[in-house]
Design a protein around this motif. Sequence first.
Motif, PDB file in Angstrom:
ATOM      1  N   ILE A  25      21.478  49.890  62.130  1.00  0.00           N
ATOM      2  CA  ILE A  25      20.702  51.034  62.622  1.00  0.00           C
ATOM      3  C   ILE A  25      20.018  51.748  61.467  1.00  0.00           C
ATOM      4  O   ILE A  25      18.858  52.169  61.566  1.00  0.00           O
ATOM      5  CB  ILE A  25      21.610  51.999  63.401  1.00  0.00           C
ATOM      6  CG1 ILE A  25      22.046  51.358  64.729  1.00  0.00           C
ATOM      7  CG2 ILE A  25      20.910  53.343  63.659  1.00  0.00           C
ATOM      8  CD1 ILE A  25      23.059  52.173  65.503  1.00  0.00           C
ATOM      9  N   THR A  26      20.733  51.885  60.339  1.00  0.00           N
ATOM     10  CA  THR A  26      20.187  52.601  59.189  1.00  0.00           C
ATOM     11  C   THR A  26      19.336  51.703  58.294  1.00  0.00           C
ATOM     12  O   THR A  26      18.787  52.167  57.295  1.00  0.00           O
ATOM     13  CB  THR A  26      21.330  53.205  58.344  1.00  0.00           C
ATOM     14  OG1 THR A  26      22.265  52.172  57.985  1.00  0.00           O
ATOM     15  CG2 THR A  26      22.059  54.283  59.124  1.00  0.00           C
ATOM     16  N   ASN A  29      15.550  50.374  61.075  1.00  0.00           N
ATOM     17  CA  ASN A  29      14.762  51.395  61.766  1.00  0.00           C
ATOM     18  C   ASN A  29      13.333  51.475  61.236  1.00  0.00           C
ATOM     19  O   ASN A  29      12.380  51.684  61.995  1.00  0.00           O
ATOM     20  CB  ASN A  29      15.449  52.765  61.688  1.00  0.00           C
ATOM     21  CG  ASN A  29      15.947  53.100  60.295  1.00  0.00           C
ATOM     22  OD1 ASN A  29      15.677  52.393  59.327  1.00  0.00           O
ATOM     23  ND2 ASN A  29      16.689  54.188  60.180  1.00  0.00           N
ATOM     24  N   THR A 148      20.342  46.449  66.579  1.00  0.00           N
ATOM     25  CA  THR A 148      18.920  46.213  66.827  1.00  0.00           C
ATOM     26  C   THR A 148      18.514  46.671  68.215  1.00  0.00           C
ATOM     27  O   THR A 148      17.468  47.316  68.396  1.00  0.00           O
ATOM     28  CB  THR A 148      18.590  44.717  66.658  1.00  0.00           C
ATOM     29  OG1 THR A 148      19.014  44.290  65.355  1.00  0.00           O
ATOM     30  CG2 THR A 148      17.101  44.471  66.803  1.00  0.00           C
ATOM     31  N   ILE A 151      18.293  50.506  68.288  1.00  0.00           N
ATOM     32  CA  ILE A 151      17.090  51.049  67.655  1.00  0.00           C
ATOM     33  C   ILE A 151      15.847  50.807  68.506  1.00  0.00           C
ATOM     34  O   ILE A 151      15.048  51.715  68.757  1.00  0.00           O
ATOM     35  CB  ILE A 151      16.906  50.455  66.245  1.00  0.00           C
ATOM     36  CG1 ILE A 151      17.809  51.181  65.246  1.00  0.00           C
ATOM     37  CG2 ILE A 151      15.452  50.567  65.776  1.00  0.00           C
ATOM     38  CD1 ILE A 151      17.454  52.648  65.032  1.00  0.00           C
ATOM     39  N   TYR A 152      15.663  49.579  68.966  1.00  0.00           N
ATOM     40  CA  TYR A 152      14.458  49.254  69.722  1.00  0.00           C
ATOM     41  C   TYR A 152      14.444  49.933  71.095  1.00  0.00           C
ATOM     42  O   TYR A 152      13.376  50.149  71.669  1.00  0.00           O
ATOM     43  CB  TYR A 152      14.304  47.742  69.871  1.00  0.00           C
ATOM     44  CG  TYR A 152      13.701  47.088  68.653  1.00  0.00           C
ATOM     45  CD1 TYR A 152      12.323  47.068  68.455  1.00  0.00           C
ATOM     46  CD2 TYR A 152      14.508  46.509  67.675  1.00  0.00           C
ATOM     47  CE1 TYR A 152      11.763  46.487  67.333  1.00  0.00           C
ATOM     48  CE2 TYR A 152      13.965  45.914  66.544  1.00  0.00           C
ATOM     49  CZ  TYR A 152      12.593  45.912  66.383  1.00  0.00           C
ATOM     50  OH  TYR A 152      12.037  45.332  65.261  1.00  0.00           O
ATOM     51  N   ALA A 155      14.466  54.192  69.848  1.00  0.00           N
ATOM     52  CA  ALA A 155      13.402  54.655  68.953  1.00  0.00           C
ATOM     53  C   ALA A 155      12.180  55.165  69.719  1.00  0.00           C
ATOM     54  O   ALA A 155      11.638  56.226  69.383  1.00  0.00           O
ATOM     55  CB  ALA A 155      13.006  53.549  67.977  1.00  0.00           C
ATOM     56  N   VAL A 167      13.590  59.360  64.149  1.00  0.00           N
ATOM     57  CA  VAL A 167      14.358  58.109  64.164  1.00  0.00           C
ATOM     58  C   VAL A 167      15.246  58.019  62.923  1.00  0.00           C
ATOM     59  O   VAL A 167      16.410  57.627  62.996  1.00  0.00           O
ATOM     60  CB  VAL A 167      13.412  56.890  64.246  1.00  0.00           C
ATOM     61  CG1 VAL A 167      14.201  55.583  64.163  1.00  0.00           C
ATOM     62  CG2 VAL A 167      12.601  56.938  65.537  1.00  0.00           C
ATOM     63  N   SER A 171      19.327  58.205  62.622  1.00  0.00           N
ATOM     64  CA  SER A 171      20.040  57.123  61.950  1.00  0.00           C
ATOM     65  C   SER A 171      20.984  57.660  60.877  1.00  0.00           C
ATOM     66  O   SER A 171      22.109  57.170  60.720  1.00  0.00           O
ATOM     67  CB  SER A 171      19.035  56.158  61.312  1.00  0.00           C
ATOM     68  OG  SER A 171      18.187  55.591  62.287  1.00  0.00           O
TER      69      SER A 171
END
Length: 404
Positions: A25-26, A29, A148, A151-152, A155, A167, A171
């Motif tokens: 995630i970090t 992004n 993933t 995030i997708y 975000a 975002v 994160s």
Amino acid sequence: MILTNKKDITRLSILFTLTYMVSYITRINYGAIISEMEASTDFPRNLLSMALTGSFITYGVGQVISGILGDKISPKKLVSIGYILTIVMNLLIPICQNPYQMLGVWCVNGFAQSFMWPPLVKLMTAYLSDDDYKKVSVRISWGSSFGTIFIYLFAPLLIIVGGWRSVFLFSAAAGLIMLLVWNRHAVDFVPEKQTKQGNDNQKNKNLAVIFSPVMICVMICIILQGMLRDGVTTWMPTYISDTYNLSSVISILTGVVLPLFSIFSFNMASKLYRSVFKNTVFCAGVIFFAGAVCALALYLLTGFNAIFSVIFSALLSGCMHGVNLILICMVPHHFKKYGNVSTVSGIINSCTYIGSAISTYSIALLSEKLGWTFTLKTWLIVAIVGTALCFLVSKPWKKQYQSE
């Protein structure tokens, strides 16, 4: 100390999976929202992509350093250091004034992220039996897909509410929570003093055989899968946006499909390896071949239908995740007898991010200068070369490494 209690193994698996998930995630992004950053800031795509390229380079270099350190000091401390650095870097990105500042910050973030995987591999090797190692490796690899997907999926919502900067702030908050959880629970599995595995002669032998012609070919295969795995993951939303004239928010949402396929690929790759193809490199070659077929379909059907393009991009990315699982997770395990699994893991994992660094910037350049049709052709060529190389060295690999 090998864990035998199923409850302890499950707890370790959950903790490591969450740790790996939040690290993703970090880390990804920036790449996930680069199309929105381009639209909002008016910075050129090739300048924004420099930060991704730089982070992949520092991540790759850091993998080697982290791998060596993971065999000498507490892996728990390495993971904690990595999280502290990545939290700070995610907080700094929103206040950067230009792509060059972003480049510097994200290079540090790439180095910080390299302190995650080799220590986890070291710990899995120390605490798990061979069979449990293979099973837990798959579960932990799910963490990259879960991160993933997260995030997708979220975000675009965060962008709508607070812009692209939110975002990174979100994160950083996730990283802080995981840092606290890791330091609270990792003590159950991380010894303060590492048990020395293998003698000095064995370790010297390990350093020699890792740079044999066979291993160099394996490393090249890893570089090629890294080019496709992270290249497709990073630029697929932009490809969809450019080719089918979709908004950046909608195109980012299409990125959710990629990790869903990768979870399926992890499971299939593991089953193929454990039940059908015992040869590590040959198994990787079979999956590489499937990826080449998907790359061919993507090239032939581009511009025809957005759904088809998303599906075949996801299948190609998923195949590369499967190759990554086999080569990155299973290859180091064959070096267990030499006592520096973390070092081997760091070195070969760095190869993935050599490929990532090459593809991230080159895809931006190729897509802008020569168009997406030509770019997709290069993906097909890379997949074919990776397939051929895996099959070429599969027998020498088995004779020299798996037979030991």
